[in-house]
Design a protein around this motif. Structure first.
Motif, PDB file in Angstrom:
ATOM      1  N   TYR A  74       0.919  -1.500   0.113  1.00 17.24           N
ATOM      2  CA  TYR A  74      -0.074   0.114   0.411  1.00 17.24           C
ATOM      3  C   TYR A  74       0.885   1.074   0.007  1.00 17.24           C
ATOM      4  O   TYR A  74       0.275   2.362   0.052  1.00 17.24           O
TER       5      TYR A  74
ATOM      6  N   SER C  58     -19.378  -2.690   1.563  1.00 18.68           N
ATOM      7  CA  SER C  58     -18.843  -2.067   2.048  1.00 18.68           C
ATOM      8  C   SER C  58     -18.632  -1.763   0.739  1.00 18.68           C
ATOM      9  O   SER C  58     -18.612  -2.019  -0.568  1.00 18.68           O
ATOM     10  N   THR C  60     -16.378   0.715  -0.990  1.00 20.97           N
ATOM     11  CA  THR C  60     -14.671   0.048  -1.101  1.00 20.97           C
ATOM     12  C   THR C  60     -14.378  -1.458  -2.105  1.00 20.97           C
ATOM     13  O   THR C  60     -13.846  -1.778  -2.837  1.00 20.97           O
ATOM     14  N   GLU C  89      -9.675   4.952  -0.283  1.00 20.05           N
ATOM     15  CA  GLU C  89      -9.542   3.417  -0.088  1.00 20.05           C
ATOM     16  C   GLU C  89      -8.346   2.448  -0.505  1.00 20.05           C
ATOM     17  O   GLU C  89      -8.025   1.365  -0.313  1.00 20.05           O
ATOM     18  N   TYR C  96      -7.166  -4.428  -5.668  1.00 20.56           N
ATOM     19  CA  TYR C  96      -7.276  -5.987  -5.972  1.00 20.56           C
ATOM     20  C   TYR C  96      -6.906  -6.819  -7.573  1.00 20.56           C
ATOM     21  O   TYR C  96      -7.405  -7.402  -7.744  1.00 20.56           O
TER      22      TYR C  96
ATOM     23  N   TYR D  30     -15.941   4.494  10.789  1.00 22.34           N
ATOM     24  CA  TYR D  30     -14.693   3.927  10.150  1.00 22.34           C
ATOM     25  C   TYR D  30     -14.037   3.398  11.087  1.00 22.34           C
ATOM     26  O   TYR D  30     -12.594   3.311  11.640  1.00 22.34           O
ATOM     27  N   ARG D 221       0.125  -2.515  12.754  1.00 17.89           N
ATOM     28  CA  ARG D 221      -0.614  -1.236  11.591  1.00 17.89           C
ATOM     29  C   ARG D 221      -0.353  -2.193  10.601  1.00 17.89           C
ATOM     30  O   ARG D 221      -1.491  -0.832   9.543  1.00 17.89           O
ATOM     31  N   ASP D 222       0.123  -2.591   9.443  1.00 16.65           N
ATOM     32  CA  ASP D 222       0.294  -2.880   8.404  1.00 16.65           C
ATOM     33  C   ASP D 222      -1.214  -3.699   8.432  1.00 16.65           C
ATOM     34  O   ASP D 222      -1.495  -3.665   7.089  1.00 16.65           O
ATOM     35  N   GLU D 224      -4.465  -2.780   9.797  1.00 12.39           N
ATOM     36  CA  GLU D 224      -5.302  -1.764   9.601  1.00 12.39           C
ATOM     37  C   GLU D 224      -5.464  -1.604   8.308  1.00 12.39           C
ATOM     38  O   GLU D 224      -6.206  -1.168   7.543  1.00 12.39           O
ATOM     39  N   LEU D 225      -3.986  -1.041   7.812  1.00 13.39           N
ATOM     40  CA  LEU D 225      -3.566  -1.282   6.233  1.00 13.39           C
ATOM     41  C   LEU D 225      -4.206  -1.565   5.265  1.00 13.39           C
ATOM     42  O   LEU D 225      -5.255  -1.732   4.405  1.00 13.39           O
ATOM     43  N   ARG D 226      -4.331  -2.852   5.759  1.00 14.79           N
ATOM     44  CA  ARG D 226      -4.659  -3.608   4.301  1.00 14.79           C
ATOM     45  C   ARG D 226      -5.987  -4.474   5.029  1.00 14.79           C
ATOM     46  O   ARG D 226      -7.000  -4.557   3.825  1.00 14.79           O
ATOM     47  N   LYS D 228      -8.268  -2.274   5.522  1.00 14.93           N
ATOM     48  CA  LYS D 228      -8.883  -0.658   4.771  1.00 14.93           C
ATOM     49  C   LYS D 228      -9.161  -0.759   3.416  1.00 14.93           C
ATOM     50  O   LYS D 228     -10.040  -0.796   2.436  1.00 14.93           O
ATOM     51  N   ARG D 229      -7.716  -1.178   2.400  1.00  8.89           N
ATOM     52  CA  ARG D 229      -7.566  -1.757   1.690  1.00  8.89           C
ATOM     53  C   ARG D 229      -8.282  -3.155   0.701  1.00  8.89           C
ATOM     54  O   ARG D 229      -8.812  -2.399  -0.666  1.00  8.89           O
ATOM     55  N   ALA D 230      -8.478  -3.271   1.589  1.00  5.81           N
ATOM     56  CA  ALA D 230      -9.939  -4.776   1.394  1.00  5.81           C
ATOM     57  C   ALA D 230     -10.599  -4.590   1.338  1.00  5.81           C
ATOM     58  O   ALA D 230     -11.885  -5.180   0.612  1.00  5.81           O
ATOM     59  N   GLY D 231     -11.328  -3.160   1.301  1.00  2.00           N
ATOM     60  CA  GLY D 231     -12.724  -2.669   1.416  1.00  2.00           C
ATOM     61  C   GLY D 231     -13.682  -3.951   2.919  1.00  2.00           C
ATOM     62  O   GLY D 231     -14.814  -4.039   3.243  1.00  2.00           O
ATOM     63  N   HIS D 232     -12.848  -4.148   3.945  1.00  4.30           N
ATOM     64  CA  HIS D 232     -12.867  -5.373   5.411  1.00  4.30           C
ATOM     65  C   HIS D 232     -13.146  -3.582   6.520  1.00  4.30           C
ATOM     66  O   HIS D 232     -12.846  -4.236   7.863  1.00  4.30           O
ATOM     67  N   LEU D 233     -13.031  -2.024   6.406  1.00  7.89           N
ATOM     68  CA  LEU D 233     -13.395  -1.565   7.559  1.00  7.89           C
ATOM     69  C   LEU D 233     -14.775  -0.788   6.914  1.00  7.89           C
ATOM     70  O   LEU D 233     -14.504   0.017   5.690  1.00  7.89           O
TER      71      LEU D 233
END
Lengths: 343, 343, 343, 343
Positions: A74, C58, C60, C89, C96, D30, D221-222, D224-226, D228-233
């Motif tokens: 990311y 979501s 995203t 995002e 993806y 979020y 932290r890693d 959390e970013l993953r 979010k990036r996956a649309g799972h936040l």
């Protein structure tokens, strides 16, 4: 008379000879041979500091593999908007990093500055919703044939470090810059704050040889695994390593770069006001317009437009092995263009 | 006396000469040169059918790039449990495909059979919850130096097609099998139902040259973009293409393979009951035990264990350039081992 | 008085009730339940054409999964430079898609135009060295609360098709636009050339429910597998599907959107010259300056800056359930600001 | 009478009520809401140690996101050959990790042992050519409804640590094991050496709620970013967090698990010699044969085969809300089957 790219050039005699010289006996595969084991030492000497270096066969591999090691999936790489990694590698950095991003930053003469880069960094809203700033990639020589001065690099890497960015340098034409600047290789790499350098030899006389040079040696195991996984660990590595060993021996790199730079300077001098950027390596960019482009092509000169054909801008790249006659002819034609008719 | 791998070999004279021969003039970069443009034709002739072929510099790149073209990111590749793509490429196929999977299938003599593969395919519960069967990858010659017969391949590819699997062949030692079988290259590739072949030259006399040969030409644009993006499109492609052109000319490939195969057969014959698999290419696998391994190593023979050291199993790979004296010495030692002491 | 986002809102009674209503019996898992099977029909009715639709939780996920289906790993998505997929995002689309790229295109009022997008497309140099143009993503309502008119969308999708781009729409606030425009959902989706729509309900009264609506149904199997693989196929899908079924029933979507839009319009009207963009959905953007921002915050209004705090620009998002008193109070304060003191 | 899966169950009243209870006011989006902020505390209490925990909505997301945080892209996860992550998540771990691999290890009763896992680990040849061992994933309760004892887990995690593997636990049915074992949640998680737990609630009474619990907090932290990036936040995270808070309050988790486990035990007792595995959670596996399966289905029982239909093996999963009458009827039928006819 072909000025398309230094990738059109031949391999220089010393490098071809080196390949023949190592072509004896059964050498251990995958980099466990004598020549590849010498790479660290040879490049440590070249750079005047202890480095770990890994040979690969393309600049795209060197750039993308090293950036993938420096950033998380990311992560964001900041680079000049004209950077090769952004425009000419079909998204290699995005691919190798697992979905990273390159943010292009504008800047005159192909260079980032503390002002332009700083402006972009200051405007970032970094949160869990944004990609994370991770690396700065500088290109030396730049995509428009200019060369960052050591203090320009140092200022940019200091800024990068304040923002916790790793620093990568795309040195596909690194040797041309060293020769132009008359400096030490260290001055524009580790001494100026670069963590990892893609050190190119292919454009300057090798067949296919680049080294990824880690001044910051913490990440090398990750790099080695990524390289293998990418199919960039050569089974017969000796043939790549031999090229690089020859390249940094006996000033081969400098001689080739000096010749190409010198010829490019001649073209720049002949171009007069058509010159778009200072000639600080082996590339010359000219604003020619449609008519003069046509004339040059009809006269047998081959070259690429720079930007769109319509812009009239052009790029001439001088190879280490460019026939002098090509350059003499080009200079003559350019000079004739810049004369007022009837003079 | 080194029998580690055919990757330890030198490049053969014709191929080295070819590199020198193309080293003149400014050739267009990135595969737009005369020699690379000849690759399709040369390999179409070699295979006796119209193909599209792309040069790369490593077998891992050839395999992983072609499989990434053949499968979706959620695709499964079926391969022998001993396959190089599964065990020796650090997950290149998983990486290039964006998270695909290789399912290892057992099979005697390094070969899949319609029974073993069919059994695995029949047991699959394919649904949205499972990864999706997508490709079959065969290795020719196999990892244990055996060669699939044309009808064995045809039966497996027919099975694959019934399950809608694309068929890839890892032909790192393809030439050794063609030579051993005395067949036509077509017989064990497209005529037997192979879609894409990793056609190796590196192990059999090249410096670094493999071709990805598409018999099924629908997917080539995807392949080209993936190759570029991976840093496997060489800027000075002529130096890779020249190797392949030389390789398929004047039966260089066959001569090299024949020599290596022949010497391997001699070792196999000398090994007697220690032989683990039939010698059908240039590799010999022996069950030696700890004591005989030690003796051989003390006698100056270098080789890898096959499986664990403890197993006592060993692999001897004969290179195209293996000194005959190495083989004579090895055979003599092996024969002395198989004599009852005091004979 | 919180105007941060419509994501801060509650779920509306009908949608909460629907969750309770389906909470009986043992429903088949992973989307094989009665309610999820009704989704295609309900959304086909809603859009007035046969669609395939998939529920996710979501926006995203909806955006990134559908774009990953539309583009290859080396594909480029063109979107407004302010687009959520680009800025908010964390690189979901890059992840993806396996390393795709989003190119941001500028445009007034949050909108792309045929001129701005066309200009970018015309300047592309597409080759094997570049990433490949693959999709256009439009946001409706836009990130600045404006709504594309049907003909604006149609013109952009026609341009996209001329460049062989698939068209995705991020419709996180799709209902707000339909309500504002007084049009049919079809008019700004498939009838205007959209291939795939992320149809949002979460911001407009659901707990967590979005549908990915395929008007172009060729790619749905790929989408389904990507969704599962991403962990976005819910085991108890009925609880997501029930939300969407309630959302498109009895004009719930319209009522919620109408209320939010109407209140936003009141704020816009009160804001006078501070208004940055026309209010065409449920968001209001104001240029307030530091002093007025401070006053509003001290008066109990909570909102986000738009861009940097220093810019003085602010965003007020009105939720479907925003207390009217919040809006009355805000309007009053804004009006008082716009009065010359002493009036 | 449906015994397909606990994913077919309803949500339990306390959890549904919790969703209604938090449905007031405008909560920050979020995960910055009061309820989500309470998650760390509630789960730290539940586990008796300080944890960081993150809510997601599916077990696949919980597993794949946490494993992607624990392994590099070239990493190997060892898991039981029957593991959900290997067989039922469409390659989510391969996808999220960027091309990792799951190696399936056999073991009786759905369990790995120090012997089976140790055997696999000892046989590895780890080098730059192989993927790199990186994590162990245990499933608790296992895929066949058995529960690891605390000392079994501790022995496996000690082995993992000797091989420098991180330890993940897929706890989709974690509560069922805690209830069966009568132990503390800590005893089979961090106290037994688990680094990260996918703590499931969905199968045991939630709508869609899982927590990823980091006992080893270095990597959050890693993660959390993953996520979010996956649309799972989740934007409206309160609705997920509320479910988990209710789940660990007032022993809801235990009551639900106890009921399901108890009913499963009844079925197991009725099954007699048809029972394939000890009943140590809420699943019962029976060897029924074709005839008895047919009879059961005709009698209105719905269930999945276990393995192929032909095997005659079946799986019955008891939900927290399974009607007692279903179980009584099933037991009666099973008992009648085990009586010799005419008895």
């Amino acid at each position: 008379m072909r000025f398309f790219s230094d990738n059109t050039a031949t391999a220089c005699p010393e490098i071809l000879a080196a390949i023949s010289e190592v072509n004896h006996g059964r050498a251990k595969a995958y980099g466990d041979d004598d020549w590849t084991r010498d790479i660290d030492g040879a490049l440590s000497t070249y750079f005047g500091t202890e480095v770990r270096a890994f040979v690969v066969v393309s600049g795209t591999a060197a750039n993308a593999l090293s950036l993938a090691t420096l950033i998380p999936p990311y992560g964001v790489v900041f680079a000049h908007e004209g950077a090769h990694i952004r425009n000419d590698e079909c998204g290699a950095t995005e691919f190798y990093s697992g979905g990273g991003r390159i943010v292009g930053v504008p800047g005159a003469n192909g260079k980032l500055t503390v002002e332009t880069l700083g402006g972009v960094l200051d405007e970032l809203h970094v949160s869990v919703h944004s990609m994370q700033p991770a690396a700065l990639s500088l290109t030396q020589a730049t995509e428009v044939g200019t060369s960052y001065r050591p203090d320009e690099i140092a200022a940019l890497t200091a800024l990068a470090r304040r923002h916790k960015l790793h620093v990568h340098m795309d040195g596909a034409r690194f040797s041309n810059s060293v020769e132009f600047l008359g400096c030490d290789p260290a001055d524009i790499s580790w001494r100026a704050g670069v963590d990892v350098l893609s050190f190119g030899a292919t454009k300057n006389g090798a067949l296919a040889a680049e080294a990824v040079v880690f001044f910051n040696r913490a990440l090398v195991r990750d790099f080695e695994l990524r390289r293998k996984r990418a199919g960039h660990l050569m089974s017969k590595s000796r043939f790549v390593s031999a090229q690089l060993l020859a390249y940094v021996s006996n000033d081969v790199w400098r001689r080739n770069a000096a010749r190409a730079n010198g010829l490019a300077r001649q073209i720049g001098a002949a171009a007069g006001s058509a010159l778009l950027y200072p000639v600080e390596a082996n590339e010359v960019f000219l604003k020619l317009g449609a008519e003069r482009k046509k004339q040059l092509r009809e006269a047998g000169f081959e070259f690429h437009p720079w930007g769109s054909e319509a812009s009239g801008n052009t790029r001439f790249v001088v190879s280490w092995d460019q026939p002098e006659s090509d350059v003499v002819a080009l200079c003559k034609t350019l000079r004739s263009h810049s004369q007022p008719p009837g003079d």
